[in-house]
Design an enzyme around this catalytic site. Structure first.
Site, PDB file in Angstrom:
ATOM      1  N   ASP A  15      71.165 112.813  55.782  1.00  0.00           N
ATOM      2  CA  ASP A  15      71.721 111.483  55.558  1.00  0.00           C
ATOM      3  C   ASP A  15      73.206 111.516  55.229  1.00  0.00           C
ATOM      4  O   ASP A  15      74.007 110.826  55.857  1.00  0.00           O
ATOM      5  CB  ASP A  15      70.960 110.769  54.436  1.00  0.00           C
ATOM      6  CG  ASP A  15      69.540 110.395  54.841  1.00  0.00           C
ATOM      7  OD1 ASP A  15      69.003 111.027  55.769  1.00  0.00           O
ATOM      8  OD2 ASP A  15      68.972 109.475  54.237  1.00  0.00           O
ATOM      9  N   ARG A  95      70.541 111.098  38.553  1.00  0.00           N
ATOM     10  CA  ARG A  95      71.427 110.122  39.194  1.00  0.00           C
ATOM     11  C   ARG A  95      72.530 109.590  38.289  1.00  0.00           C
ATOM     12  O   ARG A  95      73.674 109.456  38.724  1.00  0.00           O
ATOM     13  CB  ARG A  95      70.609 108.962  39.788  1.00  0.00           C
ATOM     14  CG  ARG A  95      69.647 109.374  40.902  1.00  0.00           C
ATOM     15  CD  ARG A  95      70.239 110.403  41.820  1.00  0.00           C
ATOM     16  NE  ARG A  95      69.420 110.664  42.994  1.00  0.00           N
ATOM     17  CZ  ARG A  95      69.315 111.841  43.559  1.00  0.00           C
ATOM     18  NH1 ARG A  95      69.927 112.894  43.034  1.00  0.00           N
ATOM     19  NH2 ARG A  95      68.589 112.002  44.653  1.00  0.00           N
ATOM     20  N   ASP A 124      67.193 105.165  44.221  1.00  0.00           N
ATOM     21  CA  ASP A 124      68.477 105.804  43.932  1.00  0.00           C
ATOM     22  C   ASP A 124      69.655 104.857  44.094  1.00  0.00           C
ATOM     23  O   ASP A 124      70.641 104.945  43.358  1.00  0.00           O
ATOM     24  CB  ASP A 124      68.673 107.045  44.811  1.00  0.00           C
ATOM     25  CG  ASP A 124      67.895 108.235  44.287  1.00  0.00           C
ATOM     26  OD1 ASP A 124      67.470 108.204  43.120  1.00  0.00           O
ATOM     27  OD2 ASP A 124      67.721 109.212  45.045  1.00  0.00           O
ATOM     28  N   SER A 180      61.899 114.702  53.336  1.00  0.00           N
ATOM     29  CA  SER A 180      63.146 114.708  52.593  1.00  0.00           C
ATOM     30  C   SER A 180      62.941 115.437  51.270  1.00  0.00           C
ATOM     31  O   SER A 180      61.910 115.275  50.612  1.00  0.00           O
ATOM     32  CB  SER A 180      63.593 113.268  52.334  1.00  0.00           C
ATOM     33  OG  SER A 180      64.711 113.233  51.484  1.00  0.00           O
TER      34      SER A 180
END
Length: 411
Positions: A15, A95, A124, A180
């Site tokens: 990504d 995060r 996220d 992923s």
């Protein structure tokens, strides 16, 4: 005029590799790639060269492992945070740290925006952007996955893989391994691809090579292993008598947990954006630490303080999961948690065996457990008079008797 600068959270995966090139072309901007080293290990190899080759003008790869362990993982574990009874919040807690550092770099570089590769369907995006809003509301956020033109060009991962191949961008995702992954010091997660089918068995031999941090419980040693964790005020400070930093603790526990097949979780969770998603997680060290910390609390924490804190676990975990790490309510809860941990000191002994973390003893210089009081034999301290229980039970039963009488009269 100087070009606009955008700081991109860059992992080098499919990504963000595609997004880096897309941002540069779409915004005619200077892209500063930022990677936080929070324990990905060999995933960082060659990342700077790859980012520059893909079009970044500058690359930051910052070692944030110590900060991650000390200021994020440890406070969260003091709170006993567990989302929906299973998830130790490995991705969630990383995060806010990443976004915090992105904001610092953006200010230092004079960037007007930060960008991330979080999908428009995931959590996220919320975590990154709530952190930015709390710390730097003047900096704008670019989320390509919420851009209609971007989504039209890349409706799925197959188109992204084809784009990467066309532009010579090396990526690890493929049609054969479309899932992923996200790795850090606390865990590694697996999502998408065949895992989107909740009936798919993630322990099947066909995906045995998917796992990174742990062996399967079936392949773990046939001999159990004991480990001792020393705590001071709710934080693990030593393993088997060896003093270690928070980072050292996490690395050592990951090694031990992975060896014994500990910490694999397969769950369907409720995302903040409203949908359910299926994730598979490996959290070997975190699972050991979580279990040990709880056992240490059982010996040293006052009952009503524990029950008060426990009543807030779901709220605290949800705040972390939803991205409110820098919100005032999380900070207020953390103050209560820190107060609750002042006497969580001592040693916990655990036995590790084929995916299991088994309690094998706990001791503390500030233990609230008194065997003389708890004994089934004669109490030499005479601190507890069993006869007192009669009145205690009678008073607590009073409202139940009154309620029962009312119900019987109705009949």
């Amino acid at each position: 005029m100087a070009k606009q600068k955008i700081v991109l959270a860059y992992s080098g995966g499919l990504d963000t590799s595609v997004i880096l090139k897309w941002l540069k072309e779409t915004y005619d901007a200077e892209i500063i790639a930022f990677t936080a080293d929070i324990g990905q290990k060999d995933e960082l190899d060659g990342l700077e060269a790859k980012a520059l080759a893909t079009g970044a003008s500058k690359v930051y790869i910052d070692d944030l492992r110590d900060e991650f362990a000390q200021d994020f993982i440890y406070p969260m574990f003091q709170a006993g945070a567990l989302y929906e009874g299973q998830y130790l919040l490995g991705t969630s807690i990383a995060r806010p740290l990443i976004a915090k550092r992105m904001v610092d770099i953006a200010r230092a570089e004079g960037a007007t925006a930060i960008a991330h590769g979080a999908t428009g369907k995931g959590n996220d995006q919320v975590r990154f952007e709530l952190t930015a809003a709390a710390l730097a509301p003047e900096i704008s956020v670019i989320a390509p996955w919420r851009n209609e033109e971007f989504r039209a060009e890349f409706p799925g991962r197959a188109e992204m893989i084809a784009y990467a191949e066309k532009h010579g961008i090396p990526v690890t995702a493929s049609a054969a391994k479309p899932y992923s992954t996200d790795r850090n010091l606390l865990h590694i997660s697996f999502e998408s691809g065949m895992l989107e089918d909740p009936w798919f068995d993630p322990s099947a031999d066909s995906v045995k090579d998917m796992y990174v941090l742990s062996v399967s419980p079936e392949d773990a040693p046939d001999q159990s292993e004991y480990v001792e964790l020393t705590f001071e005020q709710g934080n693990c400070v030593a393993i088997n008598g060896e003093q270690l930093s928070p980072l050292g603790v996490m690395e050592k526990l990951n090694e031990l947990g992975g060896k014994h097949g500990i910490g694999r979780v397969d769950m369907v969770e409720n995302r903040f954006v409203g949908m359910k998603s299926r994730g598979v997680y490996e959290t070997p060290g975190g699972t050991i630490l979580f279990t040990a910390h709880r056992k240490m609390e059982s010996l040293t924490m006052d009952r009503d303080v524990m029950h008060l804190r426990d009543g807030l676990i779901a709220k605290y975990a949800t705040l972390v999961y939803n991205g409110f790490w820098f919100a005032p309510e999380r900070l207020a809860l953390q103050a209560l948690v820190a107060e609750s941990q002042k006497n969580v000191t001592g040693v916990v002994r655990l036995k590790l065996y084929k995916g299991n973390v088994i309690g094998a003893g706990v001791q503390s210089p500030v233990s609230l457990y008194n065997p003389d009081i708890a004994t089934m034999e004669a109490d030499p301290t005479q601190a507890y008079d069993q006869g007192d229980a009669t009145g205690f039970i009678r008073l607590n039963a009073l409202r139940l008797k009154v309620s029962s009488g009312v119900e019987q009269n109705r009949k």
